[in-house]
Design a protein around this motif. Structure first.
Motif, PDB file in Angstrom:
ATOM      1  N   LYS A   1       0.827  -1.200   0.000  1.00 33.36           N
ATOM      2  CA  LYS A   1       0.000   0.000   0.000  1.00 33.36           C
ATOM      3  C   LYS A   1       0.870   1.263   0.000  1.00 33.36           C
ATOM      4  O   LYS A   1       0.554   2.252  -0.683  1.00 33.36           O
ATOM      5  CB  LYS A   1      -0.951   0.002   1.205  1.00 33.36           C
ATOM      6  CG  LYS A   1      -2.103  -0.982   1.067  1.00 33.36           C
ATOM      7  CD  LYS A   1      -3.070  -0.863   2.228  1.00 33.36           C
ATOM      8  CE  LYS A   1      -4.278  -1.774   2.006  1.00 33.36           C
ATOM      9  NZ  LYS A   1      -5.145  -1.269   0.916  1.00 33.36           N
ATOM     10  N   PHE A   2       1.956   1.222   0.767  1.00 33.55           N
ATOM     11  CA  PHE A   2       2.845   2.390   0.829  1.00 33.55           C
ATOM     12  C   PHE A   2       3.459   2.665  -0.544  1.00 33.55           C
ATOM     13  O   PHE A   2       3.483   3.806  -1.017  1.00 33.55           O
ATOM     14  CB  PHE A   2       3.949   2.132   1.866  1.00 33.55           C
ATOM     15  CG  PHE A   2       5.009   3.201   1.859  1.00 33.55           C
ATOM     16  CD1 PHE A   2       4.771   4.441   2.427  1.00 33.55           C
ATOM     17  CD2 PHE A   2       6.242   2.965   1.263  1.00 33.55           C
ATOM     18  CE1 PHE A   2       5.736   5.422   2.397  1.00 33.55           C
ATOM     19  CE2 PHE A   2       7.211   3.935   1.236  1.00 33.55           C
ATOM     20  CZ  PHE A   2       6.967   5.180   1.810  1.00 33.55           C
ATOM     21  N   VAL A   3       3.932   1.609  -1.186  1.00 30.09           N
ATOM     22  CA  VAL A   3       4.536   1.756  -2.506  1.00 30.09           C
ATOM     23  C   VAL A   3       3.508   2.240  -3.517  1.00 30.09           C
ATOM     24  O   VAL A   3       3.767   3.139  -4.326  1.00 30.09           O
ATOM     25  CB  VAL A   3       5.168   0.423  -2.959  1.00 30.09           C
ATOM     26  CG1 VAL A   3       5.537   0.490  -4.433  1.00 30.09           C
ATOM     27  CG2 VAL A   3       6.401   0.103  -2.122  1.00 30.09           C
ATOM     28  N   SER A   4       2.311   1.686  -3.466  1.00 29.62           N
ATOM     29  CA  SER A   4       1.267   2.038  -4.430  1.00 29.62           C
ATOM     30  C   SER A   4       0.847   3.498  -4.296  1.00 29.62           C
ATOM     31  O   SER A   4       0.484   4.160  -5.281  1.00 29.62           O
ATOM     32  CB  SER A   4       0.051   1.143  -4.251  1.00 29.62           C
ATOM     33  OG  SER A   4       0.390  -0.206  -4.510  1.00 29.62           O
ATOM     34  N   LEU A   5       0.874   4.021  -3.061  1.00 29.06           N
ATOM     35  CA  LEU A   5       0.468   5.403  -2.829  1.00 29.06           C
ATOM     36  C   LEU A   5       1.270   6.364  -3.683  1.00 29.06           C
ATOM     37  O   LEU A   5       0.732   7.311  -4.271  1.00 29.06           O
ATOM     38  CB  LEU A   5       0.640   5.733  -1.339  1.00 29.06           C
ATOM     39  CG  LEU A   5       0.190   7.129  -0.904  1.00 29.06           C
ATOM     40  CD1 LEU A   5      -1.318   7.268  -1.017  1.00 29.06           C
ATOM     41  CD2 LEU A   5       0.642   7.405   0.537  1.00 29.06           C
TER      42      LEU A   5
END
Length: 607
Positions: free
Chosen positions: A419-423
């Motif tokens: 999720k952090f990377v996708s943000l």
């Protein structure tokens, strides 16, 4: 060898040690012993960014007589920015010599303030040729006691059209002075200055003549002309920490490319001749602070810029003058750093790469435009690298951590990372999903070109207009280059070109009749070696079924059209053609004489 071993004074040694100078760079190691120990004329050939300012600045500062206020050293350079930079450097070198007064003299600043400072006495003047010539003509500067004159970036000054100013300034200097000439390249015009104004100069050459710097690697990308901007963006995305100058040919193109980059979210800005001095200074300050990562500039606007640590130079378009490529690429790979010079070209421009390779004595590497997937991977790992090395302010963030932990406790580590990377990363994934391959398959393009040539030979109407253009063998013009210039300046790729005649100082080229005015308009405000290119209609040509292979013949009255005459009706042209056919054997010799006379007239007008 150290600066102390070379014999520098204690005051200068103290100043340059504070600047972080340890050992002299190659051009300094060669020139300092000569200039410190002898009064000589000197020619030094070295790339931009190799330490030339210290090579002449240090010995001049040490050798000046500080018991008087006579101006003893004059440094001439091509641009305001370089003038300011040289003055700043020399003031730093002379920090502990209070009597060493240095004045930058350039256009765009108050001439009255400069005159008042000159009246007080200045030991060293650093000037642009135009403003210095103005001061001499006004009688506001005394260079009668001059001991040294330094021509820095001599090739650039001549390219910018300062030959007349330089001649006038040099004519006003005493015969006893010594001349130092520093240049990145050595064209004929620079060689002529050394012959006319120097006496048995010592010659120093760092690297090969007109050669590119060893610290710069040269890469080209082959794309379709319409994909040039997309290729530029993809290169910028593939190098997330890029810090570069992007060179364009014209002011209009420079502004357009910069506007598109800004619109697409890049830290970019433009630098060209239409900016005011205040705007130019603002742009350069942002670029030096790295608030701007990509500076889109024309060659003229970028001359004299002194910016360190550039990672790339990008040739959005290759320069018309091959020697200009040396100056462009020399802006990266400075001060023992490495750099990359990139050329984005289409298939029609590929011959220029071979020409540049011969010029710089280095080979280009052909690279593939990164695919969308490769760009995404590079951006992803760049972001992860930043996360890995980010500085954490533990005292400030500690109070928020309990609530954050509670909020995210339902997620395992893998899901949290996803999720952090996708943000941060989703915008790249979305933009590059299904991104096309921008690389050109040369074998397929050659097949298409050959088919196109066959079709053209079959379908040509043969309606050409002959244009006169003030470019010739002396400008290193060949048919391929002339055709390339027409394509680039008109932004068209399908203009039919007929017969091309290249002479010493001018040329004739047949272009399809409907495009003649577009070609003339496209060459307005274009320059070669500092002089404007003139294009006009050379002679009226009627329809010809012979097309490209038709011979050049004068009109029946042998006069040149100046672009405003009435066109003869088609029936009149037909009558003239039949008449010419009946009398061709009697008039062929006369026509050739008239054509020769017309060429002589053209040559005189544009010399």
């Amino acid at each position: 060898m150290t600066f102390k071993e070379l014999g520098m004074s204690p005051e200068i040694l103290k100043a340059i040690e504070e600047l972080g100078f340890d050992n002299p760079m190659p051009v300094q190691a060669e020139t300092l012993p000569v200039l410190l120990n002898d009064d000589v004329d000197l020619v030094a050939l070295a790339q931009t960014g190799t330490g030339k300012t210290a090579a002449f600045g240090l010995p001049m500062i040490q050798k000046m007589n500080y018991t008087n206020k006579d101006t003893e050293v004059l440094v001439l350079c091509p641009t305001r920015e370089l003038c300011i930079q040289i003055s700043k450097d020399c003031k730093n070198y002379s920090k502990y010599i209070q009597e060493c007064t240095i004045l930058p003299v350039y256009g765009g600043a108050s001439i009255d303030v400069q005159i008042r400072t000159l009246k007080k006495g200045v030991k060293m003047i650093v000037a642009t040729p135009g403003r210095m010539n103005d001061l001499i003509n006004r009688g506001k500067v005394d260079i009668s006691k001059l001991k040294y004159i330094i021509l820095d970036e001599a090739d650039e000054m001549l390219n910018m059209g300062f030959k007349e100013d330089l001649d006038n300034i040099l004519a006003q200097t005493p015969n006893t002075k010594h001349t130092l000439l520093f240049s990145a390249t050595m064209p004929r015009e620079v060689e002529a200055i050394s012959k006319d104004y120097m006496k048995d100069p010592v010659r120093i050459q760092i690297g090969s003549r007109n050669q590119g710097a060893d610290s710069v690697s040269h890469v080209y990308y082959l794309v379709h002309a319409k994909d040039r901007y997309l290729a530029l963006k993809r290169i910028a995305d593939y190098y997330p920490d890029i810090y570069s100058i992007v060179f364009c040919r014209t002011k209009l193109e420079t502004q357009e490319v910069a506007d598109m980059l800004i619109r697409d979210g890049y830290n970019a800005d433009s630098l060209h001749g239409d900016l005011s001095q205040a705007q130019r200074d603002h742009v350069m300050n942002r670029f030096r602070l790295k608030n701007v990562q990509m500076l889109v500039a024309t060659d003229v606007a970028a001359r004299g810029l002194d910016v360190n640590n550039l990672t790339h130079v990008i040739n959005y378009n290759l320069p018309d003058e091959l020697e200009q490529y040396v100056h462009r690429s020399g802006r990266t790979g400075r001060a023992d750093k490495t750099g990359i010079s990139i050329a984005i070209i289409n298939l029609r421009e590929k011959y220029k790469i071979k020409d540049i390779e011969r010029q710089i004595k280095k080979e280009f590497t052909k690279a593939e435009i990164p695919t969308g997937k490769e760009v995404c991977k590079k951006q992803l790992f760049n972001m992860i690298d930043k996360v890995e090395h980010v500085d954490v302010n533990y005292p400030e963030i500690e109070t928020f951590l309990p609530d954050i932990m509670k909020k995210l406790e339902w997620m395992d580590k893998e899901e949290l990372i996803r999720k952090f990377v996708s943000l941060e990363f989703n915008r790249f994934l979305e933009y590059y999903v299904g991104a096309p391959d921008l690389n050109v398959d040369e074998s397929r393009e050659r097949t298409k070109q050959e088919k196109g040539k066959r079709d053209t030979k079959t379908n040509k109407s043969g309606n050409f207009t002959r244009l006169f253009i003030t470019l010739g063998h002396k400008d290193k013009i060949v048919p391929q280059r002339l055709i390339g210039m027409i394509n680039d300046y008109t932004h068209e790729r399908h203009i039919e070109i007929g017969k091309i005649d290249i002479l010493d100082t001018f040329s004739y080229v047949d272009v399809e009749e409907s495009k003649a005015q577009a070609v003339i308009d496209a060459f307005e405000d274009k320059f070669v070696k500092g002089r404007p290119i003139a294009v006009e209609i050379a002679e009226s040509k009627g329809s010809s079924s012979r097309g490209r292979s038709s011979e050049r013949r004068s009109s029946s009255d042998g006069r040149r059209r100046d672009g405003g005459g009435d066109r003869r009706s088609s029936s009149k042209k037909s009558d003239d053609r039949r008449s010419n056919d009946r009398n061709s054997s009697d008039r062929r010799s006369s026509d050739r004489k008239k054509d020769s006379s017309r060429r002589d007239s053209d040559r005189k007008r544009y010399r």
